[in-house]
Write a protein that holds these residues in place. Structure first.
Motif, PDB file in Angstrom:
ATOM      1  N   THR A 280       0.848  -1.188   0.000  1.00 45.00           N
ATOM      2  CA  THR A 280       0.000   0.000   0.000  1.00 45.00           C
ATOM      3  C   THR A 280       0.886   1.241   0.000  1.00 45.00           C
ATOM      4  O   THR A 280       2.079   1.169   0.339  1.00 45.00           O
ATOM      5  CB  THR A 280      -0.909   0.025   1.241  1.00 45.00           C
ATOM      6  OG1 THR A 280      -0.086  -0.067   2.428  1.00 45.00           O
ATOM      7  CG2 THR A 280      -1.882  -1.132   1.224  1.00 45.00           C
ATOM      8  N   PRO A 281       0.345   2.385  -0.377  1.00 43.02           N
ATOM      9  CA  PRO A 281       1.142   3.617  -0.358  1.00 43.02           C
ATOM     10  C   PRO A 281       1.694   3.906   1.038  1.00 43.02           C
ATOM     11  O   PRO A 281       1.048   3.594   2.051  1.00 43.02           O
ATOM     12  CB  PRO A 281       0.151   4.695  -0.794  1.00 43.02           C
ATOM     13  CG  PRO A 281      -0.903   3.962  -1.548  1.00 43.02           C
ATOM     14  CD  PRO A 281      -1.019   2.623  -0.910  1.00 43.02           C
ATOM     15  N   ILE A 282       2.876   4.486   1.079  1.00 38.62           N
ATOM     16  CA  ILE A 282       3.491   4.867   2.354  1.00 38.62           C
ATOM     17  C   ILE A 282       2.993   6.264   2.706  1.00 38.62           C
ATOM     18  O   ILE A 282       3.426   7.265   2.129  1.00 38.62           O
ATOM     19  CB  ILE A 282       5.024   4.831   2.248  1.00 38.62           C
ATOM     20  CG1 ILE A 282       5.493   3.409   1.950  1.00 38.62           C
ATOM     21  CG2 ILE A 282       5.657   5.327   3.552  1.00 38.62           C
ATOM     22  CD1 ILE A 282       6.975   3.296   1.656  1.00 38.62           C
ATOM     23  N   LEU A 283       2.062   6.321   3.636  1.00 33.02           N
ATOM     24  CA  LEU A 283       1.414   7.579   3.991  1.00 33.02           C
ATOM     25  C   LEU A 283       2.145   8.259   5.159  1.00 33.02           C
ATOM     26  O   LEU A 283       2.647   7.587   6.074  1.00 33.02           O
ATOM     27  CB  LEU A 283      -0.046   7.324   4.381  1.00 33.02           C
ATOM     28  CG  LEU A 283      -0.915   6.631   3.321  1.00 33.02           C
ATOM     29  CD1 LEU A 283      -2.314   6.393   3.861  1.00 33.02           C
ATOM     30  CD2 LEU A 283      -0.966   7.451   2.039  1.00 33.02           C
ATOM     31  N   VAL A 284       2.201   9.570   5.095  1.00 34.25           N
ATOM     32  CA  VAL A 284       2.880  10.345   6.135  1.00 34.25           C
ATOM     33  C   VAL A 284       2.294  10.033   7.515  1.00 34.25           C
ATOM     34  O   VAL A 284       3.025   9.792   8.481  1.00 34.25           O
ATOM     35  CB  VAL A 284       2.770  11.853   5.839  1.00 34.25           C
ATOM     36  CG1 VAL A 284       3.289  12.667   7.026  1.00 34.25           C
ATOM     37  CG2 VAL A 284       3.539  12.212   4.589  1.00 34.25           C
ATOM     38  N   GLY A 285       0.967  10.038   7.597  1.00 33.53           N
ATOM     39  CA  GLY A 285       0.322   9.802   8.882  1.00 33.53           C
ATOM     40  C   GLY A 285       0.657   8.452   9.479  1.00 33.53           C
ATOM     41  O   GLY A 285       0.856   8.327  10.691  1.00 33.53           O
ATOM     42  N   GLN A 286       0.763   7.429   8.628  1.00 33.92           N
ATOM     43  CA  GLN A 286       1.068   6.088   9.138  1.00 33.92           C
ATOM     44  C   GLN A 286       2.497   6.007   9.671  1.00 33.92           C
ATOM     45  O   GLN A 286       2.746   5.378  10.703  1.00 33.92           O
ATOM     46  CB  GLN A 286       0.848   5.050   8.039  1.00 33.92           C
ATOM     47  CG  GLN A 286      -0.623   4.757   7.770  1.00 33.92           C
ATOM     48  CD  GLN A 286      -0.818   3.641   6.766  1.00 33.92           C
ATOM     49  OE1 GLN A 286       0.000   3.458   5.866  1.00 33.92           O
ATOM     50  NE2 GLN A 286      -1.900   2.896   6.909  1.00 33.92           N
ATOM     51  N   VAL A 287       3.440   6.629   8.976  1.00 29.88           N
ATOM     52  CA  VAL A 287       4.836   6.588   9.435  1.00 29.88           C
ATOM     53  C   VAL A 287       4.996   7.365  10.738  1.00 29.88           C
ATOM     54  O   VAL A 287       5.668   6.907  11.675  1.00 29.88           O
ATOM     55  CB  VAL A 287       5.775   7.143   8.344  1.00 29.88           C
ATOM     56  CG1 VAL A 287       7.214   7.218   8.868  1.00 29.88           C
ATOM     57  CG2 VAL A 287       5.716   6.274   7.103  1.00 29.88           C
TER      58      VAL A 287
END
Length: 439
Positions: A280-287
């Protein structure tokens, strides 16, 4: 005879001088300890700015003022409630192991305890603030604030007394079992997350968050720069959160804060790895949430873990945050900022890891069992207690905003303000909204 007298007199003078030096040394150490605790308390207080930025950034622009007001007001009113009532419940004399029974209404018995009171008030504010992000964008301001005061004045300090009480007499029943939670992975963070889970279930998901088949729709926040800045501020504040929990300026702070930093780094790496594994895309919020999950996870064992195991703890916590968010969406729990997996799931894992990776007794089954008892007890106490609190409040002050208010934005309906007044009012708001603003 004179020699004997002079010898005795010299011995007395030397003894008095040594006692004076010892007393001065103790007073000096207390002063240094006090300075460190006050600095650490200021760092933990600064975390409120981090929460405000992260939560408002992950919310939509029409709810910015409401989110910031909840963060600001809960630390103000909640601190008053904790200092007057909660501190006594948490740290007062606790002969039963279940509840503090004295030192209410700002009544410590020595100067040192003023510093402890200030530091612990910041912890209580953190526990209460966690729920605001989960319940954002559809929760009424007054009802939320009332619940936050009850959490800081009763729900949080009672559980805290079981683990950290007392500062005067007796100790909590979980502490007597050998439960380890140095700075609050469970006492502060998991408890706040289970309160948030109860709140999310009571208010329900935001309008449009799930379609008719239960599939989640993205409702992206309005400002990822705020989210990143909030993450950095929280990371900085955590050095006071964990390091200050020594309650002393000693050499152990170096290991504690190194473990804190490494776990945060590993948490971000774990979130990155989870995103890659899920394709899945690497999202800023998840990191960013992954790094905060690492910070939450190491908070219990930061003083009793070797750095290598702090990295492992943080990396696993980061992965738990990503996969935990997926689980919540499958059961249709709407958590705006991801606080439940960050503070709840990662906090539970970190508490168990504190027993698993305890440096002086690695991989002890007995310690893991004790840690698990503490984690389960916290969930039952906080979740069931919060359900009762929100349910009772909901009878008097409805928690859920009206659908029209939610669609228009709580900035307008709750505060009659706009977070970004330079935006074109003709496109962002209808005529009825403009009338409210003009009044």
């Amino acid at each position: 005879m004179k020699k004997v007298i002079w010898t005795l007199l010299s011995a007395v003078l030397l003894f008095c001088a040594s006692q004076t030096q010892a007393a001065e040394s103790i007073a000096s150490q207390e002063s240094v300890d006090t300075v460190w605790i006050i600095v650490a308390a200021a760092l933990v207080f600064f975390m409120q700015a981090g929460f405000a930025l992260l939560e408002s950034g992950m919310s939509r622009a029409k709810n910015t003022v409401n989110v910031i007001m909840k963060n600001y007001a809960d630390v103000c009113l909640g601190s008053l409630v904790f200092c007057l009532v909660g501190f006594g419940l948490m740290f007062g004399a606790n002969p039963s192991g279940f509840l503090g029974t004295d030192h209410f209404f700002l009544n410590p018995d020595e100067d040192w305890n003023w510093s402890v009171l200030l530091f612990q008030a910041m912890f209580a504010a953190t526990a209460a603030t966690i729920a605001s992000g989960t319940m954002a964008e559809r929760t009424r301001f007054n009802a939320y604030l009332l619940a936050a005061c009850v959490v800081m004045g009763f729900l949080y300090p009672v559980f805290g007394s079981w683990v950290w009480g007392s500062a005067y007499e007796g100790s909590g029943w979980l502490a007597q079992l050998g439960f380890i939670d140095f700075a609050g992975s469970t006492v502060v963070h998991s408890l706040g997350a289970w309160v948030a889970l109860a709140g999310a279930l009571v208010v329900g998901p935001r309008i449009g968050r799930f379609d008719s088949d239960g599939r989640p729709r993205r409702l992206p926040g309005h400002n990822l720069s705020y989210v990143a800045m909030g993450g950095f501020i929280l990371w900085l504040g955590w050095f006071g959160f964990n390091g200050g929990s020594t309650l002393a300026a000693d050499v152990s702070i170096g290991l504690i804060n190194l473990n804190t930093h490494l776990a945060a780094c590993a948490g971000a790496a774990g979130a990155l790895l989870a995103c890659c594994l899920r394709r899945t895309p690497i999202l800023v919020g998840q990191v960013i949430n992954g790094s905060i999950g690492g910070l939450v996870g190491i908070t219990a064992g930061c003083a009793t873990m070797d750095p290598l195991y702090a990295i492992i703890t943080g990396a696993v916590a980061g992965m738990i945050v990503v996969y935990g968010s997926d689980i919540l969406l499958k059961i249709r729990v709407d958590d705006v900022v991801g606080a439940i997996p960050v503070h709840g799931f990662a906090g539970a894992w970190g508490t168990i890891a504190a027993g698993l990776f305890y440096a002086e007794d690695m991989f002890s089954i007995e310690m893991v069992v004790v840690q698990s008892i503490g984690v389960l007890t916290c969930f039952l106490w906080a979740f069931v207690g919060a359900l009762a609190i929100y349910g009772l409040i909901n009878l008097v002050l409805p928690l859920r905003a009206e659908p029209q208010h939610e669609q228009r934005g709580l900035d307008i309906t709750e505060h009659a303000e706009i977070g970004y007044p330079e935006f074109s009012k003709s496109t962002a708001y209808n005529e009825k909204t403009l009338e409210v603003l003009e009044r």
